[in-house]
Design a protein around this motif. Structure first.
Motif, PDB file in Angstrom:
ATOM      1  N   ASN A   7       0.867  -1.213   0.187  1.00 30.79           N
ATOM      2  CA  ASN A   7       0.202   0.027  -0.167  1.00 30.79           C
ATOM      3  C   ASN A   7       0.877   1.203  -0.077  1.00 30.79           C
ATOM      4  OD1 ASN A   7       0.352   0.680   2.913  1.00 30.79           O
ATOM      5  ND2 ASN A   7      -0.843  -1.221   2.981  1.00 30.79           N
ATOM      6  N   TYR A   8       0.317   2.330  -0.064  1.00 31.04           N
ATOM      7  CA  TYR A   8       0.955   3.730  -0.244  1.00 31.04           C
ATOM      8  C   TYR A   8       0.600   4.520   0.963  1.00 31.04           C
ATOM      9  CZ  TYR A   8       1.668   1.671  -4.813  1.00 31.04           C
ATOM     10  OH  TYR A   8       1.999   1.050  -5.984  1.00 31.04           O
ATOM     11  N   PRO A   9       1.357   5.556   1.066  1.00 34.44           N
ATOM     12  CA  PRO A   9       1.357   6.469   2.299  1.00 34.44           C
ATOM     13  C   PRO A   9       0.079   7.215   2.094  1.00 34.44           C
ATOM     14  CG  PRO A   9       3.469   6.699   1.524  1.00 34.44           C
ATOM     15  CD  PRO A   9       2.667   5.713   0.664  1.00 34.44           C
ATOM     16  N   ALA A  10      -0.980   7.508   0.661  1.00 33.41           N
ATOM     17  CA  ALA A  10      -1.734   7.847   0.517  1.00 33.41           C
ATOM     18  C   ALA A  10      -3.065   7.024   1.171  1.00 33.41           C
ATOM     19  CB  ALA A  10      -1.932   8.517  -0.934  1.00 33.41           C
ATOM     20  N   ASP A  11      -2.789   5.809   0.866  1.00 30.41           N
ATOM     21  CA  ASP A  11      -3.768   4.697   1.158  1.00 30.41           C
ATOM     22  C   ASP A  11      -3.879   4.811   2.799  1.00 30.41           C
ATOM     23  OD1 ASP A  11      -3.966   3.977  -1.374  1.00 30.41           O
ATOM     24  OD2 ASP A  11      -2.343   2.283  -1.231  1.00 30.41           O
ATOM     25  N   ARG A  12      -2.691   4.689   3.364  1.00 27.79           N
ATOM     26  CA  ARG A  12      -2.609   4.628   4.902  1.00 27.79           C
ATOM     27  C   ARG A  12      -3.239   5.963   5.491  1.00 27.79           C
ATOM     28  NH1 ARG A  12       1.955   2.229   3.288  1.00 27.79           N
ATOM     29  NH2 ARG A  12       3.271   4.110   3.641  1.00 27.79           N
ATOM     30  N   GLN A  13      -2.970   7.144   4.921  1.00 28.59           N
ATOM     31  CA  GLN A  13      -3.848   8.359   5.338  1.00 28.59           C
ATOM     32  C   GLN A  13      -5.178   8.289   5.195  1.00 28.59           C
ATOM     33  OE1 GLN A  13      -2.511  11.952   3.255  1.00 28.59           O
ATOM     34  NE2 GLN A  13      -3.386  13.128   4.930  1.00 28.59           N
ATOM     35  N   ALA A  14      -5.736   7.901   3.877  1.00 25.73           N
ATOM     36  CA  ALA A  14      -7.041   7.680   3.665  1.00 25.73           C
ATOM     37  C   ALA A  14      -7.929   6.723   4.642  1.00 25.73           C
ATOM     38  CB  ALA A  14      -7.282   7.493   2.093  1.00 25.73           C
ATOM     39  N   ALA A  15      -7.005   5.604   4.890  1.00 24.43           N
ATOM     40  CA  ALA A  15      -7.450   4.674   5.906  1.00 24.43           C
ATOM     41  C   ALA A  15      -7.655   5.123   7.327  1.00 24.43           C
ATOM     42  CB  ALA A  15      -6.805   3.503   6.037  1.00 24.43           C
ATOM     43  N   SER A  16      -6.521   5.906   7.695  1.00 19.41           N
ATOM     44  CA  SER A  16      -6.685   6.455   8.910  1.00 19.41           C
ATOM     45  C   SER A  16      -8.095   7.565   9.092  1.00 19.41           C
ATOM     46  CB  SER A  16      -5.333   7.193   9.360  1.00 19.41           C
ATOM     47  OG  SER A  16      -5.636   8.066  10.414  1.00 19.41           O
ATOM     48  N   MET A  17      -8.219   8.361   8.035  1.00 22.57           N
ATOM     49  CA  MET A  17      -9.144   9.499   8.087  1.00 22.57           C
ATOM     50  C   MET A  17     -10.648   8.816   7.992  1.00 22.57           C
ATOM     51  SD  MET A  17      -7.544  12.327   5.302  1.00 22.57           S
ATOM     52  CE  MET A  17      -9.290  12.947   4.979  1.00 22.57           C
ATOM     53  N   ALA A  18     -10.598   7.660   7.150  1.00 18.73           N
ATOM     54  CA  ALA A  18     -12.079   6.778   7.261  1.00 18.73           C
ATOM     55  C   ALA A  18     -12.240   6.305   8.733  1.00 18.73           C
ATOM     56  CB  ALA A  18     -11.791   5.748   6.312  1.00 18.73           C
ATOM     57  N   LEU A  19     -11.122   5.577   9.138  1.00 16.74           N
ATOM     58  CA  LEU A  19     -11.445   5.163  10.641  1.00 16.74           C
ATOM     59  C   LEU A  19     -11.861   6.197  11.650  1.00 16.74           C
ATOM     60  CD1 LEU A  19      -8.679   2.637  10.905  1.00 16.74           C
ATOM     61  CD2 LEU A  19     -11.189   2.077  10.636  1.00 16.74           C
ATOM     62  N   LYS A  20     -11.369   7.551  11.476  1.00 21.12           N
ATOM     63  CA  LYS A  20     -11.818   8.409  12.375  1.00 21.12           C
ATOM     64  C   LYS A  20     -13.341   8.779  12.232  1.00 21.12           C
ATOM     65  CE  LYS A  20      -7.352  10.685  13.000  1.00 21.12           C
ATOM     66  NZ  LYS A  20      -6.500  11.653  12.646  1.00 21.12           N
ATOM     67  N   ALA A  21     -13.823   8.713  10.972  1.00 17.06           N
ATOM     68  CA  ALA A  21     -14.993   9.062  10.704  1.00 17.06           C
ATOM     69  C   ALA A  21     -15.967   7.754  11.060  1.00 17.06           C
ATOM     70  CB  ALA A  21     -15.286   9.400   9.306  1.00 17.06           C
ATOM     71  N   ASN A  22     -15.475   6.928  11.044  1.00 16.62           N
ATOM     72  CA  ASN A  22     -16.236   5.464  11.199  1.00 16.62           C
ATOM     73  C   ASN A  22     -15.385   4.482  11.811  1.00 16.62           C
ATOM     74  OD1 ASN A  22     -18.002   3.166  11.393  1.00 16.62           O
ATOM     75  ND2 ASN A  22     -18.116   3.120   9.261  1.00 16.62           N
ATOM     76  N   PRO A  23     -15.037   4.243  13.083  1.00 19.97           N
ATOM     77  CA  PRO A  23     -14.032   3.427  13.708  1.00 19.97           C
ATOM     78  C   PRO A  23     -14.414   2.055  13.443  1.00 19.97           C
ATOM     79  CG  PRO A  23     -14.956   4.898  15.293  1.00 19.97           C
ATOM     80  CD  PRO A  23     -15.727   5.070  14.109  1.00 19.97           C
ATOM     81  N   ARG A  24     -15.562   1.682  13.069  1.00 24.71           N
ATOM     82  CA  ARG A  24     -15.920   0.250  12.481  1.00 24.71           C
ATOM     83  C   ARG A  24     -15.839   0.063  11.200  1.00 24.71           C
ATOM     84  NH1 ARG A  24     -17.697  -3.218  16.170  1.00 24.71           N
ATOM     85  NH2 ARG A  24     -19.259  -4.047  15.163  1.00 24.71           N
ATOM     86  N   GLY A  25     -15.516   1.113  10.268  1.00 26.01           N
ATOM     87  CA  GLY A  25     -15.493   1.001   8.926  1.00 26.01           C
ATOM     88  C   GLY A  25     -14.747  -0.115   8.339  1.00 26.01           C
ATOM     89  N   TYR A  26     -13.522  -0.791   8.948  1.00 26.77           N
ATOM     90  CA  TYR A  26     -12.961  -1.714   8.541  1.00 26.77           C
ATOM     91  C   TYR A  26     -13.442  -3.120   8.430  1.00 26.77           C
ATOM     92  CZ  TYR A  26     -12.616  -3.504  13.297  1.00 26.77           C
ATOM     93  OH  TYR A  26     -12.818  -4.127  14.553  1.00 26.77           O
ATOM     94  N   LEU A  27     -14.716  -3.070   9.226  1.00 23.63           N
ATOM     95  CA  LEU A  27     -15.549  -4.241   9.176  1.00 23.63           C
ATOM     96  C   LEU A  27     -16.142  -4.451   7.819  1.00 23.63           C
ATOM     97  CD1 LEU A  27     -17.273  -4.233  12.723  1.00 23.63           C
ATOM     98  CD2 LEU A  27     -15.238  -5.868  12.019  1.00 23.63           C
ATOM     99  N   THR A  28     -16.445  -3.460   7.135  1.00 24.36           N
ATOM    100  CA  THR A  28     -17.203  -3.399   5.934  1.00 24.36           C
ATOM    101  C   THR A  28     -15.996  -3.942   4.844  1.00 24.36           C
ATOM    102  OG1 THR A  28     -18.344  -1.588   6.559  1.00 24.36           O
ATOM    103  CG2 THR A  28     -18.209  -2.205   4.131  1.00 24.36           C
ATOM    104  N   VAL A  29     -14.891  -3.771   4.811  1.00 23.24           N
ATOM    105  CA  VAL A  29     -13.860  -4.156   3.855  1.00 23.24           C
ATOM    106  C   VAL A  29     -13.771  -5.696   4.371  1.00 23.24           C
ATOM    107  CG1 VAL A  29     -11.507  -3.921   3.336  1.00 23.24           C
ATOM    108  CG2 VAL A  29     -12.719  -2.116   3.892  1.00 23.24           C
ATOM    109  N   ARG A  30     -13.557  -5.864   5.319  1.00 22.06           N
ATOM    110  CA  ARG A  30     -13.301  -7.451   5.921  1.00 22.06           C
ATOM    111  C   ARG A  30     -14.420  -8.435   5.454  1.00 22.06           C
ATOM    112  NH1 ARG A  30      -9.876  -6.965  11.329  1.00 22.06           N
ATOM    113  NH2 ARG A  30      -7.836  -5.972  10.369  1.00 22.06           N
ATOM    114  N   HIS A  31     -15.752  -7.712   5.776  1.00 20.00           N
ATOM    115  CA  HIS A  31     -16.840  -8.631   5.324  1.00 20.00           C
ATOM    116  C   HIS A  31     -17.204  -8.759   3.794  1.00 20.00           C
ATOM    117  CE1 HIS A  31     -19.233  -8.443   9.240  1.00 20.00           C
ATOM    118  NE2 HIS A  31     -18.284  -7.624   9.333  1.00 20.00           N
ATOM    119  N   ASN A  32     -16.561  -7.539   3.101  1.00 22.15           N
ATOM    120  CA  ASN A  32     -16.462  -7.854   1.550  1.00 22.15           C
ATOM    121  C   ASN A  32     -15.629  -8.926   1.121  1.00 22.15           C
ATOM    122  OD1 ASN A  32     -16.322  -7.516  -1.159  1.00 22.15           O
ATOM    123  ND2 ASN A  32     -16.014  -5.178  -0.915  1.00 22.15           N
TER     124      ASN A  32
END
Length: 110
Positions: A7-32
């Motif tokens: 992955n890239y720094p931009a990916d990690r930054q976007a993931a960090s921002m997404a988790l701040k907005a929705n702390p359980r958002g990673y679950l959607t990716v894992r469910h997919n």
């Protein structure tokens, strides 16, 4: 979110921002990913031998060809993405065994 190392720094930054907005958002990716795993396992177990992964993205853990070819070593998988960087990673990381076949196409779904 899936535990991959490519992955890239931009990916990690976007993931960090997404988790701040929705702390359980990673679950959607894992469910997919879990759904994909169940779907291709069922399809391969019922005789499907050709698979098309459109919008592949950077390779991660448990890619389509790994799951499918563990069930049906002669299965064929084609990955499609329009990002040339994704395809460079795919060519290096997404290789099949001698019985099956894995290929990559640079294309846009549109």
């Amino acid at each position: 979110f899936l535990g991959g190392k490519d992955n890239y720094p931009a990916d990690r930054q976007a993931a960090s921002m997404a988790l701040k907005a929705n702390p359980r958002g990673y679950l959607t990716v894992r469910h997919n990913r879990d759904f994909m795993r169940r779907a291709v396992t069922l399809a391969a177990g019922n005789g499907a031998r050709q698979f098309l992964d459109v919008g592949t993205g950077l390779p991660t853990q448990q890619n389509v060809h790994q799951i499918v070819q563990a069930i049906a070593p002669d299965a064929r998988v084609v990955y499609v993405d329009n990002d040339p960087v994704v395809l460079v990673h795919a060519q290096a990381l997404l290789t099949s065994g001698p019985q099956g076949r894995t290929d990559y196409i640079e294309a846009d779904l549109r």
